[in-house]
Write a protein that holds these residues in place. Structure first.
Motif, PDB file in Angstrom:
ATOM      1  N   LEU A   1       0.835  -1.206   0.000  1.00  0.00           N
ATOM      2  CA  LEU A   1       0.000   0.000   0.000  1.00  0.00           C
ATOM      3  C   LEU A   1       0.865   1.250   0.000  1.00  0.00           C
ATOM      4  CD1 LEU A   1      -2.802  -0.963   2.553  1.00  0.00           C
ATOM      5  CD2 LEU A   1      -3.077  -0.530   0.099  1.00  0.00           C
TER       6      LEU A   1
ATOM      7  N   LEU B   1      -8.136   0.039   3.498  1.00  0.00           N
ATOM      8  CA  LEU B   1      -7.223   0.863   2.698  1.00  0.00           C
ATOM      9  C   LEU B   1      -7.033   0.271   1.307  1.00  0.00           C
ATOM     10  CD1 LEU B   1      -4.472   1.749   5.331  1.00  0.00           C
ATOM     11  CD2 LEU B   1      -6.032   3.347   4.185  1.00  0.00           C
ATOM     12  N   GLU B   2      -6.895  -1.055   1.276  1.00  0.00           N
ATOM     13  CA  GLU B   2      -6.716  -1.700  -0.026  1.00  0.00           C
ATOM     14  C   GLU B   2      -7.923  -1.439  -0.930  1.00  0.00           C
ATOM     15  OE1 GLU B   2      -3.877  -5.442   1.396  1.00  0.00           O
ATOM     16  OE2 GLU B   2      -6.054  -5.618   1.501  1.00  0.00           O
TER      17      GLU B   2
ATOM     18  N   LEU C   1     -10.076   1.096  -0.658  1.00  0.00           N
ATOM     19  CA  LEU C   1     -10.075   2.530  -1.009  1.00  0.00           C
ATOM     20  C   LEU C   1      -9.132   2.812  -2.168  1.00  0.00           C
ATOM     21  CD1 LEU C   1     -10.053   4.461   2.399  1.00  0.00           C
ATOM     22  CD2 LEU C   1     -11.643   4.792   0.478  1.00  0.00           C
ATOM     23  N   ILE C   2      -7.944   2.255  -2.069  1.00  0.00           N
ATOM     24  CA  ILE C   2      -6.948   2.542  -3.100  1.00  0.00           C
ATOM     25  C   ILE C   2      -7.337   1.909  -4.424  1.00  0.00           C
ATOM     26  CG2 ILE C   2      -4.564   2.066  -3.775  1.00  0.00           C
ATOM     27  CD1 ILE C   2      -3.749   2.751  -0.983  1.00  0.00           C
TER      28      ILE C   2
ATOM     29  N   MET D   1      -9.829   4.197  -5.790  1.00  0.00           N
ATOM     30  CA  MET D   1      -9.206   5.430  -6.284  1.00  0.00           C
ATOM     31  C   MET D   1      -8.533   5.190  -7.625  1.00  0.00           C
ATOM     32  SD  MET D   1      -7.652   6.864  -2.699  1.00  0.00           S
ATOM     33  CE  MET D   1      -6.707   8.203  -3.442  1.00  0.00           C
ATOM     34  N   ASN D   2      -7.850   4.045  -7.712  1.00  0.00           N
ATOM     35  CA  ASN D   2      -7.186   3.736  -8.975  1.00  0.00           C
ATOM     36  C   ASN D   2      -8.202   3.552 -10.093  1.00  0.00           C
ATOM     37  OD1 ASN D   2      -4.473   3.938  -8.454  1.00  0.00           O
ATOM     38  ND2 ASN D   2      -4.346   1.870  -7.570  1.00  0.00           N
TER      39      ASN D   2
ATOM     40  N   THR E   1     -11.193   4.856 -10.257  1.00  0.00           N
ATOM     41  CA  THR E   1     -11.726   6.178 -10.584  1.00  0.00           C
ATOM     42  C   THR E   1     -10.743   6.952 -11.464  1.00  0.00           C
ATOM     43  OG1 THR E   1     -12.757   6.186  -8.412  1.00  0.00           O
ATOM     44  CG2 THR E   1     -12.621   8.318  -9.558  1.00  0.00           C
ATOM     45  N   HIS E   2      -9.499   6.918 -11.019  1.00  0.00           N
ATOM     46  CA  HIS E   2      -8.461   7.634 -11.732  1.00  0.00           C
ATOM     47  C   HIS E   2      -8.371   7.146 -13.173  1.00  0.00           C
ATOM     48  CE1 HIS E   2      -4.971  10.205 -11.759  1.00  0.00           C
ATOM     49  NE2 HIS E   2      -4.260   9.260 -12.335  1.00  0.00           N
TER      50      HIS E   2
ATOM     51  N   GLU F   1     -11.215   8.409 -15.090  1.00  0.00           N
ATOM     52  CA  GLU F   1     -11.043   9.829 -15.421  1.00  0.00           C
ATOM     53  C   GLU F   1     -10.030  10.030 -16.530  1.00  0.00           C
ATOM     54  OE1 GLU F   1     -10.055  11.585 -11.679  1.00  0.00           O
ATOM     55  OE2 GLU F   1     -12.117  11.478 -10.915  1.00  0.00           O
ATOM     56  N   GLU F   2      -8.983   9.176 -16.467  1.00  0.00           N
ATOM     57  CA  GLU F   2      -7.943   9.266 -17.494  1.00  0.00           C
ATOM     58  C   GLU F   2      -8.507   8.946 -18.867  1.00  0.00           C
ATOM     59  OE1 GLU F   2      -4.226   9.741 -16.900  1.00  0.00           O
ATOM     60  OE2 GLU F   2      -5.400  10.772 -15.366  1.00  0.00           O
TER      61      GLU F   2
ATOM     62  N   ILE G   1      -4.374   8.875   2.585  1.00  0.00           N
ATOM     63  CA  ILE G   1      -5.487   8.616   1.657  1.00  0.00           C
ATOM     64  C   ILE G   1      -6.635   9.585   1.910  1.00  0.00           C
ATOM     65  CG2 ILE G   1      -7.270   6.914   1.101  1.00  0.00           C
ATOM     66  CD1 ILE G   1      -5.132   4.819   1.159  1.00  0.00           C
TER      67      ILE G   1
END
Lengths: 348, 348, 348
Positions: free
Chosen positions: A332, B332-333, B335-336, B339-340, B342-343, B346-347, C336
């Motif tokens: 992470l 956290l895993e 969430l990330i 996020m990835n 989503t990113h 968006e990209e 985060i």
């Protein structure tokens, strides 16, 4: 034993504040003391008891004396002074020399005329018992055992052949000193005993608790230093060396050939692997698992304190994956570092 | 005992390189050996001692022989050869048949004429003591106990009623074999003892350490296999079965009805729950907490090694939240990952 | 002892279904029972054995009775009924009053005429042995010891001076009750013993296992409540109080001045620190490390169960950094959260 406070103060080397004709004859705690009680205030947390105590006298620090309504003996170390006072009030009976007719004493054993050999005790050939030694009932002193002056074997103590005990020892029932330790060579699947030809050698002022075992050396001796205090159910393996004034609490086990320094304290149920080196002034807390040498002074610990069973089940299950968890956190951290780097690049 | 090297080599079945007239009479370590000492080199780490030793002879592997300046006995297994040589040099005294006049032997006990019953030992009715058995001082053999040929009860051994000991046993002081184990039924808040009607049965070549206890079976027997070696302060619960040649170090406890296989080694202060199945060739390291069966050969471990107290306090406090920590990492895993995702959306 | 089922049912206060003339004379497990065996079915998991058993009778719940092909005794608590039946079939031999001629009984000891003092047992001055007490061989009862009616000291039990044992006690070989506990004051580097002037006081119906030690109180008493059952190798420190009907399994140690409530169960190899308060109905699982008070009823645990050594090594190494790992996770969470906040600001 009854002692006037005036005499007690002199014998303890402390000063008395109060009536020196008052007599004490036993020790008691502040809150359960009565007429004739000698008590002490060591921990200031118990100062509230002081004003209400019915003790005939109290040992305490000068700084606590103002609260007392009874005679006080002033000491910088009340607990130590109390220990000595308690021994004066509750002495061991004086040892009267003699051998109980039911004891079995080999003609080749030597017993000092001032020593007592209790009923149903066995002394084998070459055993040597020094002056004023008290050997209680049911003890066994094997061949060539030596016990130094003023030692006290309470009852049912076994000293195996060749064991040396210094002066002023106190050894409790069930102790087994100098048995042949746990040494074997493998012959295929079978174990072949290695004869254990060393001795167990105890210094002066040693105390050995009930049902505690000190094995003799395999080659060379197992050595318990002067002033060492061992509680009950302790196992000392062959060729262990314990330095002077080290103390161990009950249920602790020290594996073979480990060397422990001076002035260490080892709490209850500690386990030590073999062939370790433990320095002076090293302290282990209860149930510590000692798998490597600790040469530096300090306090060392391990173990998981008890918690509600449901919590423990969940946490202990996770422990099985702690390495994996650590790797996941590392991953992470890497991911986020990368994301931040990407983000910064995009921003710029 | 003195032995010429020539004779020793023959009796050990190894070859001698050096003067066969040289005599050895005791064992010693390489670095403390002197005239008459027989020593050995097992671990190559001690090879430096070999060149300097004053031993009269050394047992070693042929590959180490070049460094020796003294007579050598060549062995593929120097430690095993040493064990045998040490027994030749330091034999137990030959057992002389007889009963010490202070022993209390029930008329209905049977003692082989070649066995020795030591002072202040008790044999109850039906006890049977085989040929050349040595029963030291202060032992108690309850009703119907049987001890096989060539066994040695060092001193103060208690064999409770019905116990069976095989041949060539070695049992150390304070051992208690065959007491009624810990079995109770609940009657409301009270415990009602379950009579324990089984026995403790020890095979041949068993060794039992000082202050070790082996409880009798509740129904059926507690069984200690041939060649089992138990160190001091070990607890064996009722109906435990220990397979041949398994060895246990001090302070270990095995709860009732657990079955342990052959050729296992169980280090010190291990605790085993009851009703487990432990396979052959299973090894537990010190202080392991065994709460489930382990049927596969291997080495198993648990426990937290000791560390500086301040570190331990911090880490142990965190352990109480290890399950929560694991969930936080999972979160956290997720969430990330989101996020990835989503990113990436968006990209694109 | 042989008993007809009819009589047995009456004495146990349960109802019989089957031939009341059938005789049982011993207890056995369902799968190893034969003619004359009385067996029981407690756990429904063993119901399969019921149809095949060769027992002469089985104790079981009415709900399991349908599967039985042999006479059955119906009980709501088969295990408890079995415990009582087993005692009827396997009674302790009746105590015959008397003193073995080899015992050493001080003239100032009092032995009830109905009590038995076994061979090579020592009673010191002031020892008082009550009616129908059985004192087996090799016991030592120190000055002023009192043992209540119907108690049984199996063999080689040591009761140190002043110890009180209630009625119907059962004390196993090697037990040491009332030795002076582990109390010292420091004098510089040296330890000075604190005389221990309290007693060990055992209630009624107490059981003490083999090689278990109960230390006397320092000031005031160590108290073992009524109906307490202690297994082997247990250490009870000075001034510990154990509440009624609490049971402890082998190898457990309780440090000084800890107070344990009623109806607790403490599994094997548990370690308790000193000066704790443990409430009623508190249960600790095996090897629990008890470092704080637990006043609420419940089950509490600790320890790491054994796992393959390679896994353990990795996980235990990570434990040393668990605090750091937790901080790293916290930092990730913060990072985060910040990233999300930034992202949301950028979005808006």
């Amino acid at each position: 034993m009854q002692i006037r406070l005036g005499e007690l103060a002199v014998r303890l080397g402390v000063s008395l504040r109060g009536d020196d004709e008052v007599v004490v004859d036993h020790v008691a705690q502040l809150d359960s003391a009565g007429v004739g009680s000698l008590s002490f205030l060591g921990d200031p947390a118990y100062r509230a008891h002081l004003a209400r105590t019915h003790a005939s006298a109290v040992i305490l620090k000068e700084s606590d004396a103002a609260d007392a309504r009874v005679p006080v003996l002033l000491s910088d170390n009340p607990y130590l002074t109390f220990a000595r006072a308690a021994r004066l009030l509750h002495p061991y009976p004086e040892v009267v020399g003699g051998i109980h007719p039911s004891a079995v004493v080999d003609p080749a054993a030597q017993v000092d005329p001032s020593a007592w050999i209790g009923p149903l005790t066995v002394l084998e050939a070459g055993a040597v018992v020094g002056p004023r030694v008290f050997v209680g009932p049911g003890c066994i002193l094997g061949e060539g055992v030596e016990v130094g002056a003023d030692s006290r074997l309470v009852a049912r103590v076994t000293l195996c052949a060749g064991t040396r005990v210094g002066q002023r020892a106190l050894i409790h029932p069930g102790a087994v000193i100098g048995r042949e330790g746990f040494g074997f060579a493998k012959d295929g699947e079978r174990w072949v005993r290695i004869p254990q030809v060393g001795r167990a050698v105890l210094g002066d002022d040693v105390e050995i608790g009930a049902n505690t075992s000190v094995d003799r050396g395999a080659i060379g001796d197992t050595v318990i230093g002067h002033g060492v205090k061992l509680d009950n159910h302790i196992q000392i393996g062959h060729n262990v060396v314990v330095g002077d004034n080290t103390a161990m609490a009950a249920n602790t086990g020290i594996s073979g050939s480990t060397r422990i320094g001076r002035n260490c304290t080892i709490a209850g149920a500690v386990g030590m692997a073999g062939h370790l080196e433990i320095g002076d002034n090293v302290h282990f807390t209860g149930m510590a698992m000692v798998t490597r040498s600790f040469k530096e002074p300090g306090v060392y610990s391990s173990g998981i304190p008890a918690m509600p069973n449901a919590d423990w089940r969940r946490n202990a299950a996770r422990f099985r994956h702690l390495d994996e968890l650590t790797r996941r956190v590392k991953q992470l951290e890497t991911l986020i570092a990368n994301m931040n780097a990407t983000h910064e690049r995009e921003e710029s």
